[in-house]
Design a protein around this motif. Structure first.
Motif, mmCIF file in Angstrom:
data_model
loop_
_atom_site.group_PDB
_atom_site.id
_atom_site.type_symbol
_atom_site.label_atom_id
_atom_site.label_comp_id
_atom_site.label_asym_id
_atom_site.label_seq_id
_atom_site.Cartn_x
_atom_site.Cartn_y
_atom_site.Cartn_z
ATOM 1 N N VAL A 49 0.685 -1.192 -0.346
ATOM 2 C CA VAL A 49 -0.077 0.197 0.081
ATOM 3 C C VAL A 49 1.131 1.089 -0.530
ATOM 4 O O VAL A 49 1.506 1.663 0.997
ATOM 5 N N HIS A 50 0.761 1.935 -0.885
ATOM 6 C CA HIS A 50 1.517 3.608 -1.136
ATOM 7 C C HIS A 50 0.737 3.805 -0.085
ATOM 8 O O HIS A 50 1.024 5.393 0.184
ATOM 9 N N THR A 51 -0.653 4.504 -0.496
ATOM 10 C CA THR A 51 -1.382 5.655 0.450
ATOM 11 C C THR A 51 -2.446 5.091 0.899
ATOM 12 O O THR A 51 -3.442 4.266 0.205
ATOM 13 N N ARG A 66 -5.057 2.659 16.278
ATOM 14 C CA ARG A 66 -4.789 1.576 15.482
ATOM 15 C C ARG A 66 -3.521 1.077 14.667
ATOM 16 O O ARG A 66 -2.704 0.199 15.093
ATOM 17 N N LEU A 67 -3.387 2.503 13.651
ATOM 18 C CA LEU A 67 -2.480 2.107 12.634
ATOM 19 C C LEU A 67 -1.521 2.430 13.677
ATOM 20 O O LEU A 67 0.240 1.880 12.830
ATOM 21 N N GLU A 68 -1.136 3.748 14.505
ATOM 22 C CA GLU A 68 0.249 3.940 15.764
ATOM 23 C C GLU A 68 0.419 2.383 15.332
ATOM 24 O O GLU A 68 1.835 2.021 15.956
ATOM 25 N N ALA A 69 0.450 1.418 15.859
ATOM 26 C CA ALA A 69 -0.105 0.347 16.823
ATOM 27 C C ALA A 69 0.347 0.016 15.888
ATOM 28 O O ALA A 69 1.647 -1.331 15.589
ATOM 29 N N ALA A 70 0.305 0.014 15.141
ATOM 30 C CA ALA A 70 0.867 -1.452 13.342
ATOM 31 C C ALA A 70 1.913 -1.363 12.786
ATOM 32 O O ALA A 70 2.228 -2.197 12.570
ATOM 33 N N VAL A 71 2.011 0.167 12.744
ATOM 34 C CA VAL A 71 3.110 0.604 12.150
ATOM 35 C C VAL A 71 4.071 0.845 13.077
ATOM 36 O O VAL A 71 4.329 1.920 13.365
ATOM 37 N N PRO A 72 5.657 0.596 13.704
ATOM 38 C CA PRO A 72 6.777 1.272 14.159
ATOM 39 C C PRO A 72 6.704 2.198 13.747
ATOM 40 O O PRO A 72 7.127 2.339 12.196
ATOM 41 N N HIS A 92 1.852 7.623 2.260
ATOM 42 C CA HIS A 92 1.114 8.869 2.975
ATOM 43 C C HIS A 92 0.136 8.379 3.786
ATOM 44 O O HIS A 92 -0.981 7.381 2.892
ATOM 45 N N VAL A 93 -0.598 9.014 4.103
ATOM 46 C CA VAL A 93 -2.390 7.721 5.142
ATOM 47 C C VAL A 93 -3.066 9.481 4.952
ATOM 48 O O VAL A 93 -2.413 10.503 5.410
ATOM 49 N N VAL A 94 -3.949 9.268 4.634
ATOM 50 C CA VAL A 94 -4.651 10.777 4.776
ATOM 51 C C VAL A 94 -6.473 10.061 5.294
ATOM 52 O O VAL A 94 -7.257 8.989 4.742
ATOM 53 N N ALA A 95 -6.437 11.151 6.209
ATOM 54 C CA ALA A 95 -7.723 11.199 6.652
ATOM 55 C C ALA A 95 -8.797 10.932 5.967
ATOM 56 O O ALA A 95 -8.884 12.433 5.533
ATOM 57 N N LEU A 96 -10.028 10.502 6.191
ATOM 58 C CA LEU A 96 -11.440 10.787 5.949
ATOM 59 C C LEU A 96 -11.843 11.291 6.940
ATOM 60 O O LEU A 96 -13.150 10.725 6.947
ATOM 61 N N GLY A 97 -11.835 12.524 6.830
ATOM 62 C CA GLY A 97 -12.713 12.987 8.193
ATOM 63 C C GLY A 97 -11.467 14.139 8.688
ATOM 64 O O GLY A 97 -10.605 13.918 8.535
ATOM 65 N N ASP A 98 -11.997 14.880 9.643
ATOM 66 C CA ASP A 98 -11.260 15.346 10.641
ATOM 67 C C ASP A 98 -9.977 14.785 11.217
ATOM 68 O O ASP A 98 -10.764 13.809 12.138
ATOM 69 N N ALA A 99 -8.660 14.691 11.756
ATOM 70 C CA ALA A 99 -7.856 14.316 12.277
ATOM 71 C C ALA A 99 -7.026 14.961 12.275
ATOM 72 O O ALA A 99 -6.657 15.784 11.551
ATOM 73 N N TRP A 103 1.896 12.595 10.989
ATOM 74 C CA TRP A 103 2.299 12.328 10.114
ATOM 75 C C TRP A 103 0.673 11.991 8.996
ATOM 76 O O TRP A 103 1.020 11.293 8.373
ATOM 77 N N LEU A 104 -0.524 12.957 9.166
ATOM 78 C CA LEU A 104 -1.364 12.844 7.543
ATOM 79 C C LEU A 104 -0.780 12.911 6.578
ATOM 80 O O LEU A 104 -0.621 14.658 7.359
ATOM 81 N N SER A 105 -1.178 13.089 5.461
ATOM 82 C CA SER A 105 -0.825 13.547 4.660
ATOM 83 C C SER A 105 -2.126 14.369 4.124
ATOM 84 O O SER A 105 -3.354 14.063 4.351
ATOM 85 N N ARG A 106 -1.850 15.451 3.747
ATOM 86 C CA ARG A 106 -3.219 16.710 2.880
ATOM 87 C C ARG A 106 -3.772 16.084 2.007
ATOM 88 O O ARG A 106 -3.313 15.595 0.993
ATOM 89 N N PRO A 107 -4.945 15.621 1.167
ATOM 90 C CA PRO A 107 -5.553 15.308 0.476
ATOM 91 C C PRO A 107 -4.472 15.574 -0.603
ATOM 92 O O PRO A 107 -4.682 17.759 -0.805
#
Length: 179
Positions: A49-51, A66-72, A92-99, A103-107
Motif C-alpha cells: 500500500v502506497h497511500t 490502531r494504525l500507530e500500533a500497527a506501524v512502528p 501517505h495516510v490521508v484521513a477521511l474526516g477531521d483528524a 504524520w497525516l498527509s493532506r489531500p
C-alpha cells in the motif's frame, strides 16, 4: 498501478474512495475494518500500500491509534512522504474526516484535471482494479486480484439485468472490504 488502501466502513467515504482510485488506474485495497494491529500491519506490507485512506474513528474506536500500533515509527513520523522500514511502500495516510496527527498527509489539489484525465485515459481492461483479502482463518490472509475489464463488465451485466432507475437504492449487507 499504485496501491491505495481503504480503511473505512460501508458508506459514501468508502464508495467515493474506491471509485476515485480505480477511475485513475490505482489499485484499490479494501482493508478489513476489524483488523487489529498485527493483521493491519501484515496487509499494509503484503499489499504494498502506497497511500492509505482511513476514517479517523470507527464505532467509537480511534482508527489512527490502531494504525500507530500497527506501524512502528508512524506515531513519531512527521508530515510528508513516509519512509518507514516496517511498511516500505507506504508514503501517505490521508484521513477521511477531521483528524490531527503529524504524520497525516493532506489531500491533493482537486484542480489537476489535466493530470486526472491523462491517468483515466491510460487505464486498460487488463489493469489491476482491486486486491481483496480473504479472512485468513487458517493462515495469513490471501490477496485476490481482480482486473478492470471483467469487473466492469460484471457490474454492467448485474445492473442491466434489472429495471433500476437513479431513484432506486440497492442494499448490500456484506462489508465492502469483502465484496
Amino acid at each position: 498501478g499504485v496501491r491505495v488502501g481503504i480503511l473505512a466502513p460501508n458508506g459514501p467515504d468508502f464508495a467515493i474512495a474506491f471509485l476515485a482510485a480505480t477511475r485513475i488506474g490505482a489499485v484499490a485495497v479494501p482493508i478489513n475494518t476489524f483488523f487489529q494491529p498485527p493483521e493491519l500491519a501484515w496487509v499494509l506490507r503484503h499489499a504494498d500500500v502506497h497511500t492509505l485512506l482511513a476514517v479517523p474513528s470507527l464505532l467509537g474506536k480511534d482508527t489512527l491509534e490502531r494504525l500507530e500500533a500497527a506501524v512502528p515509527g508512524l506515531a513519531s513520523a512527521g508530515r510528508g512522504p513516509l519512509r518507514l522500514s516496517s511498511t516500505p511502500s507506504l508514503r501517505h495516510v490521508v484521513a477521511l474526516g477531521d483528524a490531527a496527527r503529524s504524520w497525516l498527509s493532506r489531500p491533493r489539489d482537486r484542480s489537476e484535471i489535466g493530470l486526472r484525465a491523462a491517468c483515466e485515459s491510460a487505464v486498460r481492461p487488463a489493469d489491476d482494479l482491486v486486491v481483496i483479502y480473504s479472512s485468513g482463518s487458517r493462515a495469513e490472509p490471501k490477496g485476490v486480484i481482480h482486473v478492470q475489464g471483467p469487473a466492469i463488465r460484471h457490474s454492467h451485466f448485474i445492473a442491466s439485468g434489472h429495471d433500476w432507475t437513479p431513484e432506486d437504492r440497492v442494499y448490500v449487507p456484506m462489508a465492502f472490504f469483502w465484496v
